[in-house]
Design a protein around this motif. Structure first.
Motif, PDB file in Angstrom:
ATOM      1  N   UNK A 137       0.841  -1.185   0.000  1.00  0.00           N
ATOM      2  CA  UNK A 137       0.000   0.000   0.000  1.00  0.00           C
ATOM      3  C   UNK A 137       0.884   1.246   0.000  1.00  0.00           C
ATOM      4  N   UNK A 138       0.349   2.370  -0.439  1.00  0.00           N
ATOM      5  CA  UNK A 138       1.099   3.625  -0.324  1.00  0.00           C
ATOM      6  C   UNK A 138       1.333   3.968   1.152  1.00  0.00           C
ATOM      7  N   UNK A 139       2.464   4.638   1.421  1.00  0.00           N
ATOM      8  CA  UNK A 139       2.797   4.956   2.801  1.00  0.00           C
ATOM      9  C   UNK A 139       1.783   5.896   3.430  1.00  0.00           C
ATOM     10  N   UNK A 140       1.228   6.831   2.683  1.00  0.00           N
ATOM     11  CA  UNK A 140       0.310   7.814   3.247  1.00  0.00           C
ATOM     12  C   UNK A 140      -1.116   7.302   3.361  1.00  0.00           C
ATOM     13  N   UNK A 141      -1.416   6.107   2.868  1.00  0.00           N
ATOM     14  CA  UNK A 141      -2.787   5.594   2.866  1.00  0.00           C
ATOM     15  C   UNK A 141      -3.084   4.865   4.149  1.00  0.00           C
ATOM     16  N   UNK A 142      -4.263   5.101   4.709  1.00  0.00           N
ATOM     17  CA  UNK A 142      -4.681   4.407   5.916  1.00  0.00           C
ATOM     18  C   UNK A 142      -4.897   2.927   5.600  1.00  0.00           C
ATOM     19  N   UNK A 143      -4.582   2.098   6.593  1.00  0.00           N
ATOM     20  CA  UNK A 143      -4.762   0.654   6.423  1.00  0.00           C
ATOM     21  C   UNK A 143      -6.252   0.337   6.253  1.00  0.00           C
ATOM     22  N   UNK A 144      -6.557  -0.478   5.276  1.00  0.00           N
ATOM     23  CA  UNK A 144      -7.938  -0.884   5.062  1.00  0.00           C
ATOM     24  C   UNK A 144      -8.679  -0.083   4.027  1.00  0.00           C
ATOM     25  N   UNK A 145      -8.020   0.924   3.434  1.00  0.00           N
ATOM     26  CA  UNK A 145      -8.696   1.718   2.415  1.00  0.00           C
ATOM     27  C   UNK A 145      -9.032   0.865   1.177  1.00  0.00           C
ATOM     28  N   UNK A 146      -8.190  -0.136   0.885  1.00  0.00           N
ATOM     29  CA  UNK A 146      -8.406  -1.024  -0.267  1.00  0.00           C
ATOM     30  C   UNK A 146      -8.350  -2.479   0.195  1.00  0.00           C
ATOM     31  N   UNK A 147      -9.112  -3.314  -0.493  1.00  0.00           N
ATOM     32  CA  UNK A 147      -9.216  -4.721  -0.082  1.00  0.00           C
ATOM     33  C   UNK A 147      -8.090  -5.580  -0.612  1.00  0.00           C
ATOM     34  N   UNK A 148      -7.349  -5.124  -1.622  1.00  0.00           N
ATOM     35  CA  UNK A 148      -6.333  -5.959  -2.249  1.00  0.00           C
ATOM     36  C   UNK A 148      -6.880  -6.860  -3.333  1.00  0.00           C
ATOM     37  N   UNK A 149      -8.137  -6.638  -3.745  1.00  0.00           N
ATOM     38  CA  UNK A 149      -8.757  -7.473  -4.784  1.00  0.00           C
ATOM     39  C   UNK A 149      -8.865  -6.763  -6.123  1.00  0.00           C
ATOM     40  N   UNK A 150      -8.602  -5.451  -6.155  1.00  0.00           N
ATOM     41  CA  UNK A 150      -8.821  -4.698  -7.386  1.00  0.00           C
ATOM     42  C   UNK A 150      -8.009  -5.190  -8.555  1.00  0.00           C
TER      43      UNK A 150
END
Length: 515
Positions: A467-480
């Motif tokens: 994930x990007x360093x500035x992105x909060x954990x959980x913003x994306x599911x990892x399925x996209x």
């Protein structure tokens, strides 16, 4: 005796009487039955020849009776006893009281048919007679009565003489002790009380028929051996591999796909070999689908466990906290976890339905360049986060592909969202669509940190966690990106990630067959 495995027992139980092996033998045995019927037909030919010979002998007896009646009584015996026949037919004249008046066999040198001694039969003769008896019983032919010379030789001992009339001769078929057939015909002399009696052997007919029957019998043996050999060969080369494939498929159906190995039969270059390889590939694909499903279920459980653990901890702590600011922070955590679980469930639902929906989709011609331009315009309506901009590279013309519009749009949206997530402040995301011969290439380029070469194949796996360093954990599911890869593969294309021409960021390139 050791019983076959359960899979084999269940497979055989389903065959009933429709086994392919049985059908092969049943079809090939038709030739054997045809030859067997031919053997019976030869006996019908013999019966017809006997009828013709009997009618001929009866006519001959009537002719001789007429001739004898026209002769003076003093010359009658002399003339009749002087008669000779090519087949050795015996001619006798009986008086009204049954006394023997004339017999052509009395004259020395007269040709006579011979009845062999049964004790002197050769093995060939015995075999031929055995076949005769067997075929007669099989054809339900009533065996004739036995032949024996009357002692003393009198006319009243021959039933055919009693049955004959001046207008109609009488005949009788008998079998001698050596197995040969003997024909007899009796005719009364016109205007006289005497009778003519002819006895003739039909052994020449039996020998002709027997020779034909023997040749047919050996031909039947050869045909039977060839038929059984060919049937066994067909059963071994067709039924055996099909049985192996059926048992393997049955074991896969029973859920034993882990331990079963479907034979590929690489040496077979026919339809059975193609079927074996197709079943083997299908079982391998099925095993891969099972592995993917199990891995997906494990990944889902793992991904759901983290937000649920965080949510449980926040809920448990909420009841013990009385400070308003801390309760507000815990409520924010709870809301974030709920939103995270909702996003995860939505993406999981989309990913699980993807294959089924793609299999039912109807593809149509789409201008990929126009589709990409429309999405760029839609993303440009509102300001993007962190001052990131999005643009479309000029296209040289239409880029036509065959596909499902909504899913191809989803591919571009997921790639754009991924690029926006990794783009730095004030970065730029660029889309391009170009037709290149038989392919159409769609690219989404960002100016982010890029993807290390060793991780470029991992980004398309489910729940990949970079994930990007500035992105909060959980913003994306990892399925996209895994959804993107599945859609591209279903459209007959491929996707890869490389370095952009400038060297900074990542370029996701989708290659699809041109329409």
């Amino acid at each position: 005796m050791e019983r076959p495995p359960l899979e084999v027992q269940e497979w055989r139980r389903g065959l009933g009487f429709g086994s392919l092996r049985a059908r092969i033998f049943a079809v090939n045995i038709i030739a054997v039955l045809a030859f067997a019927i031919m053997l019976l037909y030869i006996d019908t030919v013999r019966a017809r020849l006997l009828d013709e010979r009997t009618a001929e002998l009866a006519q001959e007896a009537a002719t001789i009776a007429s001739l004898a009646a026209s002769l003076p009584a003093a010359e009658r015996v002399k003339v009749l006893e002087s008669q000779g026949f090519a087949r050795g037919t015996r001619l006798r004249l009986y008086a009204a009281d049954g006394a023997l008046l004339a017999d052509n066999w009395r004259r020395p040198g007269t040709s006579r048919f011979v009845i062999d001694n049964p004790d002197d039969r050769s093995w060939r003769r015995r075999s031929a007679l055995f076949i005769d008896r067997a075929l007669e019983r099989l054809a339900r032919i009533h065996p004739p009565t036995g032949y024996a010379e009357a002692l003393p030789d009198r006319g009243d001992r021959w039933p055919e003489i009693a049955a004959a009339s001046p207008a109609e001769p009488a005949t009788r078929l008998r079998r001698a002790a050596d197995g040969s057939l003997v024909l007899a015909a009796a005719a009364r002399l016109p205007g006289k009380a005497a009778s003519i009696h002819l006895t003739d052997s039909a052994e020449d007919l039996s020998q002709i028929v027997r020779a034909e029957r023997l040749a047919s019998f050996w031909l039947l043996i050869i045909v039977t051996i060839v038929t059984v050999t060919l049937s066994a060969y067909l059963a071994r080369t067709i039924v055996r591999p099909l049985r192996m494939l059926a048992i393997a498929a049955h074991r896969v159906r029973l859920g034993r796909s882990r331990e079963v190995v479907v034979p590929r039969l690489p040496e077979r270059r026919d339809e059975i070999g193609a079927l074996a390889r197709a079943l083997s590939d299908m079982s391998t694909a099925l095993r891969g689908q099972i592995d993917a499903t199990e891995a997906f279920a494990a990944d889902v459980a793992h991904e759901l466990k983290n937000p649920l653990a965080s949510l449980r901890s926040a809920v448990d702590t909420l009841g013990q906290i009385e400070a308003p600011d801390l309760r507000a922070r815990l409520m924010d955590v709870i809301l974030d976890d709920v939103a995270r679980i909702d996003r995860l469930i939505t993406d999981i639902s989309d990913a699980s339905r993807l294959d089924a929906e793609l299999s039912r989709s109807r593809f149509e011609s789409i201008d990929a360049a126009a589709l990409a331009a429309g999405l760029v315009e839609a993303y440009s309506v509102a300001p993007l986060p962190r001052g990131v901009s999005i643009a479309m590279a000029p296209a040289s013309g239409p880029a036509m592909v065959e596909g499902e519009p909504a899913r191809l749009a989803q591919v571009l949206r997921n790639l754009i969202d991924n690029a926006l997530s990794f783009s730095p402040d004030g970065g730029k995301v660029e889309l391009a669509a170009e037709a290149d011969g038989a392919l159409v290439r769609l690219s989404v380029t960002d100016q982010g940190p890029g993807v290390p070469p060793e991780n470029r194949s991992d980004v398309f796996t489910r729940f990949y966690s970079q994930r990007p360093e500035a992105e909060d954990y959980g913003r994306h599911s990892g399925l996209g990106l895994s959804i993107v890869a599945s859609i591209v593969v279903a459209h007959g294309g491929r996707i890869e990630v490389t370095d952009p021409p400038g060297g900074k960021g990542a370029a996701f390139i989708v290659s699809l067959p041109a329409a």
